[in-house]
Design a protein around this motif. Structure first.
Motif, short mmCIF file in Angstrom:
data_model
loop_
_atom_site.label_atom_id
_atom_site.label_comp_id
_atom_site.label_asym_id
_atom_site.label_seq_id
_atom_site.Cartn_x
_atom_site.Cartn_y
_atom_site.Cartn_z
N SER A 73 0.83 -1.21 0.00
CA SER A 73 0.00 0.00 0.00
C SER A 73 0.87 1.25 0.00
N TYR A 74 0.31 2.30 -0.55
CA TYR A 74 0.89 3.63 -0.49
C TYR A 74 0.07 4.47 0.47
N PRO A 75 0.69 5.46 1.18
CA PRO A 75 2.11 5.83 1.11
C PRO A 75 2.97 4.85 1.89
N GLN A 76 4.17 4.66 1.43
CA GLN A 76 5.12 3.85 2.15
C GLN A 76 5.61 4.63 3.37
N GLU A 77 6.22 3.93 4.31
CA GLU A 77 6.55 4.53 5.60
C GLU A 77 7.42 5.77 5.46
N GLU A 78 8.36 5.72 4.55
CA GLU A 78 9.25 6.88 4.39
C GLU A 78 8.59 8.05 3.68
N GLN A 79 7.37 7.85 3.15
CA GLN A 79 6.68 8.94 2.46
C GLN A 79 5.69 9.68 3.35
N VAL A 80 5.36 9.14 4.52
CA VAL A 80 4.32 9.73 5.35
C VAL A 80 4.77 11.09 5.91
#
Length: 376
Positions: A73-80
């Protein structure tokens, strides 16, 4: 007086009709049967897929532009955290610690000049990354607060396009549009071509000569020029696509049907119908057109991919389907522009069109072999 019975021997099996024999041979053609299955799956995907897809084909996700295909799923952890900082950039607050845990984000906010406005949580709700944002302002210090929001889980199985729209949903709607244009434009071309060619071939003489010279004149007109004229006068819409493609592709069908009619006109059953006083219109309707059905069906399976390619060519030039709708040609055109940094945008639509065209061509070959009179 005794009863006498005559032994007539074993009962012969009933003879099969041409269509029954053709269907039997078609079932033995594994490639043709597999193509029928693939076409049914693609047709069902085009009809019902857009209604069942997780995203609307026109929904834009600005935070997810050209994201790669993924089963996660998006967002990935580094994108939050970057997404939260971007969403609150215009809120005129200072951001403190940002914690992400169990699908929730917790953001500490503060302001040096004024009290925290509780409406700043709307910036997160407007984002496609977060939902159900709530702010808790410190009663002892109104210039400090904490925002909590849920992190949405978005799945993009085939990635997104240059505008942030789900590519999988857009391929499903493009299948519907391309198949609809192919089927309807082919129906228009076959209806005009069969009637026109059968009439010319049956009547013959000067009428046939005039009608076929008109076909030659239509052949001389450039197809793209013809479409541009229609766009200038009537605008861009799907009906125009049906008319433009169907109004040109009937020419080949007319010539094929005329050739078949010229050979059928000398057959005994046609001469018998004429001797019985059957009108020419009735002969064309009851005898000529039904006996050209085999050729017509074969040509139809070959004409549909040709129409789809023509529509794709027009859409590639910007003369076809317009936004927010799309077709396989439009998606391939967009993918070609972004093939260096997002090759999946070209791969998936091109693979879908390749499968569709292969299935139609294999089915056409199978029907040709099944209806070939030399193999009866």
């Amino acid at each position: 007086m005794t009863d006498m019975t005559v032994d007539t021997g074993p009962v012969q099996g009933e003879s099969r009709s041409l269509w029954a024999t053709a269907m039997l041979r078609l079932r033995r053609n594994k490639a043709a049967m597999a193509s029928i299955f693939v076409l049914i799956v693609l047709a069902l995907a085009g009809i019902f897929g857009p209604m069942l897809a997780p995203h609307s084909y026109s929904k834009v996700y600005p935070e997810f532009v050209k994201v790669k295909p993924s089963l996660e799923s998006y967002p990935q952890e580094e994108q939050v955290i970057p997404a939260a900082e971007s969403a609150l950039r215009r809120a005129r607050v200072d951001l403190g610690a940002i914690d992400v845990e169990d699908g929730k984000v917790r953001i500490e906010v503060s302001s040096d000049s004024r009290d925290i406005d509780p409406r700043i949580s709307r910036y997160l709700d407007r984002s496609s990354v977060f939902s159900d944002a709530e702010i808790t302002i410190d009663p002892a210090d109104p210039k400090k607060g904490v925002i909590e929001a849920s992190v949405q889980q978005l799945y993009f199985l085939m990635g997104t396009d240059a505008n942030g729209r789900d590519l999988f949903s857009r391929i499903l709607i493009s299948l519907r549009i391309s198949l609809m244009i192919g089927a309807l434009a082919t129906a228009v071309a076959l209806t005009i071509g069969v009637i026109y060619g059968a009439t010319a071939g049956f009547v013959g003489g000067r009428v046939d000569n005039v009608m076929m010279r008109f076909v030659d004149v239509m052949y001389s007109l450039p197809f793209v020029f013809f479409v541009i004229l229609l766009v200038v006068f009537f605008g861009r819409n799907l009906v125009l696509m049906f008319l433009a493609v169907g109004a040109v592709e009937w020419l080949d069908m007319a010539r094929i049907t005329r050739g078949q009619t010229l050979s059928l006109r000398r057959r005994e059953f046609v001469q018998a119908a004429e001797a019985l006083g059957v009108s020419g219109r009735a002969i064309v309707r009851r005898h000529i057109i039904p006996n050209t059905a085999g050729t017509v069906i074969i040509y139809m399976t070959l004409l549909i991919p040709k129409v789809i390619l023509l529509e794709s060519f027009l859409s590639f030039l910007g003369l076809g389907v317009q936004e927010p709708l799309t077709s396989l040609g439009v998606l391939i055109s967009e993918g070609a522009k972004n093939m260096r940094n997002a090759p999946f945008m070209l791969f998936y639509p091109a693979a879908t069109m390749t499968i569709l065209l292969f299935a139609l061509n294999f089915l056409g070959d199978g029907l040709r072999d099944a209806l070939d009179p030399k193999d009866r």
